[in-house]
Every structure is written in C-alpha cells, then in structure tokens.
Write a protein that holds these residues in place. Sequence first.
Motif, PDB file in Angstrom:
ATOM      1  N   THR A  15       0.787  -1.089  -0.094  1.00  0.00           N
ATOM      2  CA  THR A  15      -0.051   0.078   0.143  1.00  0.00           C
ATOM      3  C   THR A  15       0.900   1.183  -0.027  1.00  0.00           C
ATOM      4  N   HIS A  16       1.890   1.357  -0.942  1.00  0.00           N
ATOM      5  CA  HIS A  16       2.756   2.315  -1.003  1.00  0.00           C
ATOM      6  C   HIS A  16       3.749   2.213  -2.241  1.00  0.00           C
ATOM      7  N   PHE A  17       4.267   3.140  -2.725  1.00  0.00           N
ATOM      8  CA  PHE A  17       5.241   3.162  -3.651  1.00  0.00           C
ATOM      9  C   PHE A  17       6.570   3.377  -2.778  1.00  0.00           C
ATOM     10  N   GLY A  18       7.763   2.449  -3.169  1.00  0.00           N
ATOM     11  CA  GLY A  18       9.095   2.387  -2.622  1.00  0.00           C
ATOM     12  C   GLY A  18      10.030   2.518  -3.986  1.00  0.00           C
ATOM     13  N   GLY A  19      11.097   3.272  -3.689  1.00  0.00           N
ATOM     14  CA  GLY A  19      12.066   3.090  -4.943  1.00  0.00           C
ATOM     15  C   GLY A  19      13.377   3.633  -4.345  1.00  0.00           C
ATOM     16  N   ALA A  20      14.550   2.850  -4.815  1.00  0.00           N
ATOM     17  CA  ALA A  20      15.860   2.969  -4.480  1.00  0.00           C
ATOM     18  C   ALA A  20      16.676   3.646  -5.541  1.00  0.00           C
ATOM     19  N   PHE A  21      17.732   4.293  -5.186  1.00  0.00           N
ATOM     20  CA  PHE A  21      18.602   5.011  -6.065  1.00  0.00           C
ATOM     21  C   PHE A  21      19.964   4.568  -5.833  1.00  0.00           C
ATOM     22  N   SER A  22      20.684   3.798  -6.378  1.00  0.00           N
ATOM     23  CA  SER A  22      22.046   3.449  -6.370  1.00  0.00           C
ATOM     24  C   SER A  22      23.336   4.088  -6.903  1.00  0.00           C
ATOM     25  N   ARG A  23      24.151   4.168  -5.822  1.00  0.00           N
ATOM     26  CA  ARG A  23      25.427   5.065  -6.294  1.00  0.00           C
ATOM     27  C   ARG A  23      26.158   4.161  -6.857  1.00  0.00           C
ATOM     28  N   LYS A  24      27.466   4.846  -7.820  1.00  0.00           N
ATOM     29  CA  LYS A  24      28.050   4.312  -8.614  1.00  0.00           C
ATOM     30  C   LYS A  24      29.271   3.216  -7.949  1.00  0.00           C
ATOM     31  N   LYS A  25      29.002   1.923  -7.963  1.00  0.00           N
ATOM     32  CA  LYS A  25      30.129   1.167  -7.216  1.00  0.00           C
ATOM     33  C   LYS A  25      31.402   0.987  -8.342  1.00  0.00           C
ATOM     34  N   PRO A  26      32.577   0.408  -7.470  1.00  0.00           N
ATOM     35  CA  PRO A  26      32.808   0.266  -6.102  1.00  0.00           C
ATOM     36  C   PRO A  26      33.193   1.470  -5.550  1.00  0.00           C
ATOM     37  N   GLU A  27      33.479   2.792  -6.033  1.00  0.00           N
ATOM     38  CA  GLU A  27      34.227   3.782  -5.588  1.00  0.00           C
ATOM     39  C   GLU A  27      33.001   4.651  -4.498  1.00  0.00           C
ATOM     40  N   LEU A  28      31.903   4.672  -5.016  1.00  0.00           N
ATOM     41  CA  LEU A  28      30.972   5.277  -4.230  1.00  0.00           C
ATOM     42  C   LEU A  28      29.982   4.428  -3.519  1.00  0.00           C
ATOM     43  N   ARG A  29      29.872   4.518  -2.359  1.00  0.00           N
ATOM     44  CA  ARG A  29      28.981   3.613  -1.288  1.00  0.00           C
ATOM     45  C   ARG A  29      27.844   4.453  -0.964  1.00  0.00           C
ATOM     46  N   GLY A  30      26.787   3.602  -0.496  1.00  0.00           N
ATOM     47  CA  GLY A  30      25.413   4.100   0.133  1.00  0.00           C
ATOM     48  C   GLY A  30      24.389   4.310  -0.891  1.00  0.00           C
ATOM     49  N   GLY A  31      23.327   4.366  -0.413  1.00  0.00           N
ATOM     50  CA  GLY A  31      22.075   4.493  -1.273  1.00  0.00           C
ATOM     51  C   GLY A  31      21.041   5.325  -0.740  1.00  0.00           C
ATOM     52  N   TYR A  32      20.060   5.735  -1.558  1.00  0.00           N
ATOM     53  CA  TYR A  32      18.821   6.600  -1.370  1.00  0.00           C
ATOM     54  C   TYR A  32      17.506   6.053  -1.541  1.00  0.00           C
ATOM     55  N   TYR A  33      16.692   6.125  -0.881  1.00  0.00           N
ATOM     56  CA  TYR A  33      15.300   5.503  -0.906  1.00  0.00           C
ATOM     57  C   TYR A  33      14.266   6.440  -0.589  1.00  0.00           C
ATOM     58  N   LEU A  34      13.166   6.455  -1.428  1.00  0.00           N
ATOM     59  CA  LEU A  34      11.945   7.200  -1.417  1.00  0.00           C
ATOM     60  C   LEU A  34      10.763   6.353  -1.124  1.00  0.00           C
ATOM     61  N   HIS A  35       9.691   6.582  -0.020  1.00  0.00           N
ATOM     62  CA  HIS A  35       8.823   5.805   0.256  1.00  0.00           C
ATOM     63  C   HIS A  35       7.461   6.820   0.249  1.00  0.00           C
ATOM     64  N   VAL A  36       6.548   6.272  -0.668  1.00  0.00           N
ATOM     65  CA  VAL A  36       5.266   7.205  -0.644  1.00  0.00           C
ATOM     66  C   VAL A  36       4.146   6.373  -0.043  1.00  0.00           C
ATOM     67  N   GLN A  37       3.485   6.909   1.076  1.00  0.00           N
ATOM     68  CA  GLN A  37       2.437   6.160   1.614  1.00  0.00           C
ATOM     69  C   GLN A  37       1.488   6.971   2.272  1.00  0.00           C
TER      70      GLN A  37
END
Length: 226
Positions: A80-102
């Motif tokens: 009952t939501h939208f969820g989406g992830a954004f990946s940083r360029k590996k291997p040199e960049l780490r971590g990720g972003y997420y947007l959740h709409v509910q």
Amino acid sequence: MATPKLSNDILDFFKQLEKNNDRDWFNAHKKEFKNLEAKAKAAYKYIYEALNKHDVVDGFKLFRIYRDVRFSKNKLPYKTHFGGAFSRKKPELRGGYYLHVQPDDESFIAAGFWEPNKEDLLRIRREFEQDDQEIRAIINAKPFKSVWGDFVGDELKTAPRDFDKEHPAIDLIRKKQYIFTKKYTDKEVVSDTFLEDVNASFKAVRPFFDYMSDVLTTNLNGESII
C-alpha cells in the motif's frame, strides 16, 4: 526539466487498496493503478536525474506493487505504498537513497547503509574503534543534523565479538545498519516543492557518504583497496 508532482490520487488509491487488499478489487482497478504508477515513475526519474547533478547514481528502481507472501504471515497480496531506491556508482561510491510514498503521513526518505555485508560492517566498526571524531563531526554538524537527525536502524544490545563493550564509540560500533530517515506528511508529499525538498535533503547527506565511501575503499592504513 519540468518538475513532476505527486497527486492526492496516488494517496487516495493506496487508502482504498488498504481497505480492499485482494486480487478482485485490484484487477478491477488495475488500469487506474497503471496510470498512477506511470506518474510515480516520472517522479522517481526526476529524482534520479536531479541526483546526478550532484552525485553519480547509476540506476533507480521503483519496486513492484506485489508482495512476496511466501515466507510471510501477512498474506495480503499488495503493498500500500510506492517505494524506490537509487544506487550510487560502485565500487568507489557507497551508500544508497530511498523514497517511500504512503498515505496517512507515513511517507519518508532514507539514506545510508541498509544491509552492509560482513566485510564492510567490520571495516566500518574498526574505523570507528580507531577514530570516531570525524564521523561524529559530520553527523552532528548543524546543516546535516537539522535535515537528518540521528541514526536509525538495527543494532546489537552489546558489543560485537572482539570489541570492547566499554569503548567510547560503542554506540556506533554496535550498530548493524547506518541509516538516516526523514518523514513527510501527506500535505508535504503533494506539495509543489516536495521533490525539490527530497533532492535537497539527499544532497545534504553527501558529507556522510563521502566519508563512508572513503572508509570502505581503503584499509585501516588509508591505502586504497579498489
């Protein structure tokens, strides 16, 4: 690039789906859902393109509406939501972003490290064991903390194996996830400035990502491992 907007129609649809979470209802409203999904994809694509103006993000994924119920006690078939992830360029960049709409003020964004692998988690913990001053300076800086607050996520109740439970940085060392979140109300989600605020908030997390990327691409002597 025109800024798309998330509409009340998306939130209203999920409110209805929450009350009618079955295949018959969803199939009867599938065309409506597909139209709303297309609008959501445009919003996520906007964030992806905006991120690439100040970061290097090599992809994004809007997760499917269908729940995997095989190993879950909750057998409701649809999220009952939208969820989406954004990946940083590996291997040199780490971590990720997420947007959740509910709906019902349950929307949020997140940034950080959800499931660091065993090697990365140990490397992070050893870094904090050796020196925690730099990470604390970053996450306690006012421009950062005013947006993201404090770490959230799972952590151990005591020290990991081979770490001193009395170590001054044990509050950081015992964490299993390194995540920040920011919540949004329904009113904020459907505002004209929502996606711009999401992008600005993601941009504000960059000092943390830069630091963690440096840690995870070097050994404890600071020598590159990539």
